[in-house]
Design a protein around this motif. Sequence first.
Motif, PDB file in Angstrom:
ATOM      1  N   LYS A 113       9.822 -99.260  35.199  1.00  0.00           N
ATOM      2  CA  LYS A 113       9.141 -98.019  34.800  1.00  0.00           C
ATOM      3  C   LYS A 113       7.626 -98.206  34.790  1.00  0.00           C
ATOM      4  CE  LYS A 113      13.057 -96.671  31.901  1.00  0.00           C
ATOM      5  NZ  LYS A 113      13.574 -95.707  32.889  1.00  0.00           N
ATOM      6  N   GLU A 157       6.719 -93.603  29.234  1.00  0.00           N
ATOM      7  CA  GLU A 157       6.851 -93.278  30.654  1.00  0.00           C
ATOM      8  C   GLU A 157       6.774 -91.759  30.763  1.00  0.00           C
ATOM      9  OE1 GLU A 157       9.811 -93.971  34.490  1.00  0.00           O
ATOM     10  OE2 GLU A 157      10.675 -93.524  32.523  1.00  0.00           O
ATOM     11  N   ALA A 159       6.458 -88.137  33.049  1.00  0.00           N
ATOM     12  CA  ALA A 159       6.608 -87.425  34.314  1.00  0.00           C
ATOM     13  C   ALA A 159       5.263 -86.806  34.685  1.00  0.00           C
ATOM     14  CB  ALA A 159       7.684 -86.349  34.189  1.00  0.00           C
ATOM     15  N   GLU A 160       5.176 -86.276  35.890  1.00  0.00           N
ATOM     16  CA  GLU A 160       3.914 -85.687  36.342  1.00  0.00           C
ATOM     17  C   GLU A 160       3.453 -84.561  35.434  1.00  0.00           C
ATOM     18  OE1 GLU A 160       3.815 -84.563  40.405  1.00  0.00           O
ATOM     19  OE2 GLU A 160       4.281 -86.561  41.167  1.00  0.00           O
ATOM     20  N   ASP A 161       4.402 -83.831  34.842  1.00  0.00           N
ATOM     21  CA  ASP A 161       4.002 -82.717  33.961  1.00  0.00           C
ATOM     22  C   ASP A 161       3.775 -83.170  32.521  1.00  0.00           C
ATOM     23  OD1 ASP A 161       6.569 -83.209  33.065  1.00  0.00           O
ATOM     24  OD2 ASP A 161       7.258 -81.130  33.221  1.00  0.00           O
ATOM     25  N   THR A 163       6.063 -84.771  30.572  1.00  0.00           N
ATOM     26  CA  THR A 163       7.307 -84.970  29.835  1.00  0.00           C
ATOM     27  C   THR A 163       7.562 -86.460  29.627  1.00  0.00           C
ATOM     28  OG1 THR A 163       8.262 -82.956  30.754  1.00  0.00           O
ATOM     29  CG2 THR A 163       9.805 -84.572  29.851  1.00  0.00           C
ATOM     30  N   LEU A 165       9.764 -89.455  29.620  1.00  0.00           N
ATOM     31  CA  LEU A 165      11.032 -89.847  30.221  1.00  0.00           C
ATOM     32  C   LEU A 165      11.675 -91.015  29.486  1.00  0.00           C
ATOM     33  CD1 LEU A 165       9.955 -89.696  33.971  1.00  0.00           C
ATOM     34  CD2 LEU A 165      11.090 -87.911  32.615  1.00  0.00           C
TER      35      LEU A 165
END
Length: 315
Positions: A113, A157, A159-161, A163, A165
């Motif tokens: 990750k 970790e 996400a692109e937005d 969020t 993960l």
Amino acid sequence: MLHNEPPPKTTLARILKTTTAGSGSYGHLLLEQNVSRLSDDDVSELRPYFESAHLDAREVFHAAARISLHPEDDGKGAHATYPGCLPPKTVRGLFGEVMCGLIAESYCLVGGKKWSVPIFLFREHAPVGRYIFDLVRDPERIKEVHGRPGDDFIGLELAEDGTVLAFIAGEAKWRANLTASTVDGIMKGDGEGKGTARVWKDNGVWNDINTALLIPQGIQQICDLLKLKDADGFARTILSLDEALLADSGPPRTDMILIACNRAATRTNGTALLPTVAPPADYKAGRPLQVVEVVLSDGEEVIDRLYASLWKTDG
């Protein structure tokens, strides 16, 4: 202040030899100093990351003690600036905690990750705040400071937005002299008896991790700080942390253990003191686990030089 300094990966590659091992959901990373002594340039290249890691707490503790963020040499509280004013034992603990973030952001760990650390949680250390407040007003009031409770380190970790993960929670330990028996004491806790007859009380790091909550208080602390520092920029991250805290489940957790030390005279290059292929039976949490061993030739000198250089332009 959010932590926004990229890790000095080129410097790490130059000063540390990397040996990776593990299998499945277990990872072992051995990092060994491979230069005889860190140069002033090496320390200067590490400094911005450590300043970024500590800046949020520095702002909080200095404001609470009524001293400038960057006091003049003869100004009020110049002798009591965070973190350099803290006792050596406390500074070594801070070093290990920052190293958790530095390594998580720099190396490929178990699960592959991409971890990030939006903010370190050093402000959540009330004894340090009291210590600095008192020290500003009484320079003779030097004493030991208890360690910060809770997880030493948490990374996310994203996400692109934005969020969340997954997250990684770390425990960091520093020892000036480290042997196999010392590691047993760190990991298993107190013990009675000698050799194979020694009975462990199971109150060490393994127990701390085995009994850790899936969603620890550090997640709440990060959520609170992101709301305070940049609620708009981290809106999606805050929402996903809020959801996890309300449900007390997810995102998935990875455990991390970091032990940093000076190289013992009897420890040969490439020698690991914790398992390299699979976790021991003492680890019962059943989550992905990353173990990191950092072996320095002159660790205490490195820490002292690095922390003495923070917020000083002369390195």
